[in-house]
Design an enzyme around this catalytic site. Structure first.
Site, PDB file in Angstrom:
ATOM      1  N   ASP A  66      48.707  47.606  58.502  1.00  0.00           N
ATOM      2  CA  ASP A  66      48.889  48.934  59.098  1.00  0.00           C
ATOM      3  C   ASP A  66      47.866  49.106  60.213  1.00  0.00           C
ATOM      4  OD1 ASP A  66      49.767  50.217  55.921  1.00  0.00           O
ATOM      5  OD2 ASP A  66      51.050  50.123  57.686  1.00  0.00           O
ATOM      6  N   HIS A  98      52.391  46.466  61.572  1.00  0.00           N
ATOM      7  CA  HIS A  98      53.064  47.756  61.768  1.00  0.00           C
ATOM      8  C   HIS A  98      52.198  48.525  62.747  1.00  0.00           C
ATOM      9  CE1 HIS A  98      54.342  51.857  59.788  1.00  0.00           C
ATOM     10  NE2 HIS A  98      54.710  51.752  61.051  1.00  0.00           N
ATOM     11  N   ASP A 157      58.850  52.354  54.149  1.00  0.00           N
ATOM     12  CA  ASP A 157      57.395  52.343  54.018  1.00  0.00           C
ATOM     13  C   ASP A 157      56.911  53.765  53.760  1.00  0.00           C
ATOM     14  OD1 ASP A 157      54.691  51.441  56.346  1.00  0.00           O
ATOM     15  OD2 ASP A 157      54.665  52.260  54.324  1.00  0.00           O
ATOM     16  N   GLY A 199      51.741  50.256  48.970  1.00  0.00           N
ATOM     17  CA  GLY A 199      50.280  50.153  48.973  1.00  0.00           C
ATOM     18  C   GLY A 199      49.749  50.627  47.632  1.00  0.00           C
ATOM     19  N   SER A 200      49.725  51.956  47.478  1.00  0.00           N
ATOM     20  CA  SER A 200      49.142  52.535  46.248  1.00  0.00           C
ATOM     21  C   SER A 200      49.826  52.022  44.981  1.00  0.00           C
ATOM     22  CB  SER A 200      49.276  54.063  46.265  1.00  0.00           C
ATOM     23  OG  SER A 200      49.066  54.539  47.552  1.00  0.00           O
TER      24      SER A 200
HETATM   25  C1  DX5 Z   1      51.557  55.080  56.396  1.00  0.00           C
HETATM   26  C2  DX5 Z   1      51.290  53.718  55.859  1.00  0.00           C
HETATM   27  C3  DX5 Z   1      51.543  53.742  54.365  1.00  0.00           C
HETATM   28  C4  DX5 Z   1      51.172  52.478  53.681  1.00  0.00           C
HETATM   29  C5  DX5 Z   1      51.746  52.453  52.271  1.00  0.00           C
HETATM   30  O1  DX5 Z   1      51.183  55.141  57.717  1.00  0.00           O
HETATM   31  O2  DX5 Z   1      52.123  52.776  56.509  1.00  0.00           O
HETATM   32  O3  DX5 Z   1      52.895  54.031  54.180  1.00  0.00           O
HETATM   33  O4  DX5 Z   1      51.639  51.436  54.410  1.00  0.00           O
HETATM   34  O5  DX5 Z   1      51.147  53.479  51.576  1.00  0.00           O
HETATM   35  P1  DX5 Z   1      51.629  53.925  50.111  1.00  0.00           P
HETATM   36  O6  DX5 Z   1      52.453  52.814  49.533  1.00  0.00           O
HETATM   37  O7  DX5 Z   1      50.356  54.143  49.369  1.00  0.00           O
HETATM   38  O8  DX5 Z   1      52.428  55.159  50.327  1.00  0.00           O
END
Ligand code: DX5
Length: 226
Positions: free
Chosen positions: A37, A68, A179, A201-202
């Protein structure tokens, strides 16, 4: 041939003091590719890392890296992120004055290109560039931070995007990625709507049973609901 289900961990929740080890752990957990990211503090209200950090982690896994790019004028850093080891660059339609040209620049540099759409951006933003991409990313949060709530009203948009890919005969060539807020509770709806790549992510880093269990749990739910 339907596109395979892929789990693409976001590096955002990793320990930035030990990023290489975090990348190696994600690879060992059975994930399919690593998503970086990249944030500039302008296009999104957060700042993360640049190409040098990505390059320093390249040797920790052989998994593909995709960036990204949540940054304005992503074409100005395309070469550097590709040199850092990213084989796919995902740019935001909203951050490019000349999206068609930017995608062409990425492909000329030898990488594949994807376009990300923020929640409010209609899929019509990509209908004239499908010949230049191998991924469309439908954001299920407003970009900038991890740990946000999944926006379930994006599921009709995912469905619409899948139908556009079908109608243009590109369904087998283009990944439909989502995402934001992906978890064991939300991935089924997105898979049923037509997504095949899931950035998490989380849900991975915070899973009580660890990265491997979290990865296989997400994968099996997506497989069961596609
Ligand atoms: C937003 C990020 C998040 C990250 C994933 O800008 O791109 O979406 O990648 O975060 P979680 O899975 O924790 O929502």
């Amino acid at each position: 041939m339907t596109r395979p289900i892929e789990i693409a961990p976001s590096v955002l929740p990793a320990d930035f003091a030990r990023l290489g080890d975090g990348i190696a752990a994600l690879a060992a957990a059975g994930t399919d590719r690593i998503q970086w990211d990249i944030m500039d503090g302008q296009f999104v209200p957060n700042i993360t890392v640049g190409p040098d950090t990505v390059a320093s982690c390249r040797s920790y896994t052989s998994l593909p890296f995709e960036a990204h790019l949540m940054i304005y004028r992503p074409e100005t850093l395309a070469k550097e992120f590709i040199a850092a080891g990213c084989t796919r660059l995902i740019v935001h339609a909203e951050a490019c004055t000349h999206l068609h040209r930017t995608l062409g620049v990425i492909r000329e540099l030898g990488a594949t290109a994807g376009v990300a759409l923020n929640p409010a951006t209609p899929i019509s933003a990509v209908e004239h560039v499908l010949d230049l991409v191998d991924l469309i990313l439908v954001m299920t949060v407003n970009p900038g931070f991890g740990g946000q709530q999944y926006i379930a009203t994006m599921e009709p948009k995912i469905r619409q995007m899948a139908a556009l890919l079908e109608a243009t005969g590109r369904r087998d060539d283009i990944d439909l990625e989502i995402d934001g807020g992906v978890s064991s509770k939300t991935i089924a709806g997105a898979a049923a709507a037509g997504a095949n790549v899931f950035v998490a992510g989380s849900a991975l880093f915070k899973h009580a049973a660890g990265l491997r269990a979290a990865t296989s749990e997400l994968r099996s739910i997506a497989e069961a609901h596609r």
